[in-house]
Write a protein that holds these residues in place. Structure first.
Motif: not given
Length: 434
Positions: A345-351
């Motif tokens: 989820i953190l990766a998705l939010m940070n592209g």
């Protein structure tokens, strides 16, 4: 102009969902980088592997349950009590059913929540396989409410027997399903009898209890190595449990179980703990892809196959496993998935690129109450598995719950809770009597 905060909604406050909400709250909610909402139909959390102890009274959920509202406040996320009914992926909204009291009066109307990222962590329920009579006459142990129902009916039976010991032969309890729940409940019942005897039910002893454990497969605990299954079978037999394998239940009535072999098993109280499935309303919900058990099909990244903004973890996710097959529905799987979902989820939010979840089998342990603990450790860290039992296995079994508490509270608070819990066990009776 400030960018609106991302809305992350997690549906299901079991082991995986609550751990995920806690970590996201501490990481993003605390810094107001996202608004995290946890949704669950109950107002408090009890670790599901301990429900058999709630059922027998060894664990008082009124004391040991965790309030979602209080935990949410302490960890920077919000909590909404409710039951998911539908998902609209076009508008990125989900619908929650209205909440009613026991008389049917409306307490909270139906609601709609919006999300940017949605995580489904609903867990699973028992699967009756369409067996006639199961829903009407058996108790499932899927939640604390059902466990409390079993507890009350069990106490009533023991009270009746103790008051009139000469009028009733034995208390007959039948448990269908030789997995961890069925095995652990069978053993815990004999511990309950011992405790009740010491509390004044003087006519109660092991001879007053007749427990039958019914398993359709060749052996109990089929997910564990055969030698561990055999050890558990032997321990149960020593306690007095009648273990029936290769025995399929074809129907249930108010008096007991009918088996495919023609035997009728008398039972005053029946528990169904055979198989799992996800609730029926999840079938193709929101146009998402599901399997025959209503599990959501997910990519290795735990994103659903038809929507990258919807994740699924735990028992409700059908996740492929390296080398073939699917991740088994275990507490350790939910814990591991929550950790990977958090980073993704953190990766998705940070592209950034999302990483696949890789299941790590750390083995399984089964507690036979105070009598024994058996299991295997580090299943994929060595060739085969290492069998453990006795005090070492019991220590490790308890440690699994402590790991869950650490994930929710941290090391210091968990240590304090252990200290307070030890004091409480000294000051109050071990067995819940109401």
């Amino acid at each position: 102009m400030t960018t609106p905060k991302k809305k992350i909604v997690i549906v299901g406050g079991g082991a995986g969902g609550l751990e995920l909400a806690t970590r996201l709250g501490n990481k993003l909610g605390h810094k107001r980088k996202a608004a995290i909402t946890l949704v669950d139909r109950s107002h408090s959390h009890v670790w599901k592997p301990l429900l058999h102890e709630v059922a027998t009274g060894s664990l008082d959920d009124g004391v040991d349950a965790l309030s979602y509202l209080a935990h949410a406040h302490n960890h920077h996320f919000s909590f909404q009590q409710g039951t998911l009914t539908n998902i609209n992926r076009e508008t990125q909204t989900l619908q929650l059913a209205r909440i009613c009291d026991e008389q049917g009066g409306e307490l909270v109307p139906s609601r709609e929540l919006t999300y940017d990222i949605l995580v489904i962590a609903l867990g699973s329920t028992s699967h009756d396989f369409g067996t006639p009579g199961v829903k009407d006459h058996c108790i499932f142990l899927d939640n604390p409410h059902q466990a409390r129902r079993f507890h009350n009916e069990m106490l009533n039976l023991f009270l009746k027997y103790s008051a009139c010991p000469g009028q009733k032969k034995r208390v007959n309890i039948a448990i269908v399903g030789g997995g961890a729940t069925g095995v652990e409940l069978s053993a815990e019942l004999y511990n309950t009898v011992k405790q009740l005897h010491s509390y004044g039910f003087e006519s109660l002893d092991n001879s007053a209890l007749n427990v039958t454990l019914v398993e359709a497969g060749e052996r109990i605990l089929p997910a564990l190595p055969p030698r561990i299954s055999a050890a558990a079978h032997l321990e149960l037999s020593k306690l007095g449990v009648r273990v029936l394998t290769n025995t399929m239940v074809t129907s249930v009535n108010a008096s007991g179980l009918n088996t495919q072999g023609g035997e009728f098993i008398d039972a005053d109280l029946m528990v169904w703990a055979a198989g799992i499935k996800v609730p029926d309303f999840m079938k193709d919900i929101g146009g998402l892809e599901t399997n025959r058990l209503n599990q959501l099909l997910v990519e290795p990244t735990l994103q659903t196959t038809r929507d990258p903004h919807i994740f699924a973890i735990g028992d409700c996710a059908s996740c492929p496993k390296e080398g073939g097959g699917f991740v088994p529905p275990r507490a350790q799987s939910a814990h591991q998935m929550a950790s990977r979902c958090f980073t993704n989820i953190l990766a998705l939010m940070n592209g950034q690129t999302l990483k696949p979840y890789v299941y790590k089998d750390h083995g399984s342990l089964v507690s036979l109450s105070r009598f024994s603990t058996v299991g295997s450790l580090m299943g994929n860290l060595m060739r085969g598995s290492m069998m453990v039992e006795g005090r070492i296995a019991r220590f490790i079994y308890i440690s699994l719950y402590r790991m869950h508490q650490v994930a929710l509270h941290g090391y210091i608070k968990t240590g304090l809770m252990m200290l307070v819990g030890g004091i409480n066990r000294v000051l109050r009776p071990r067995l819940k009597m109401h």
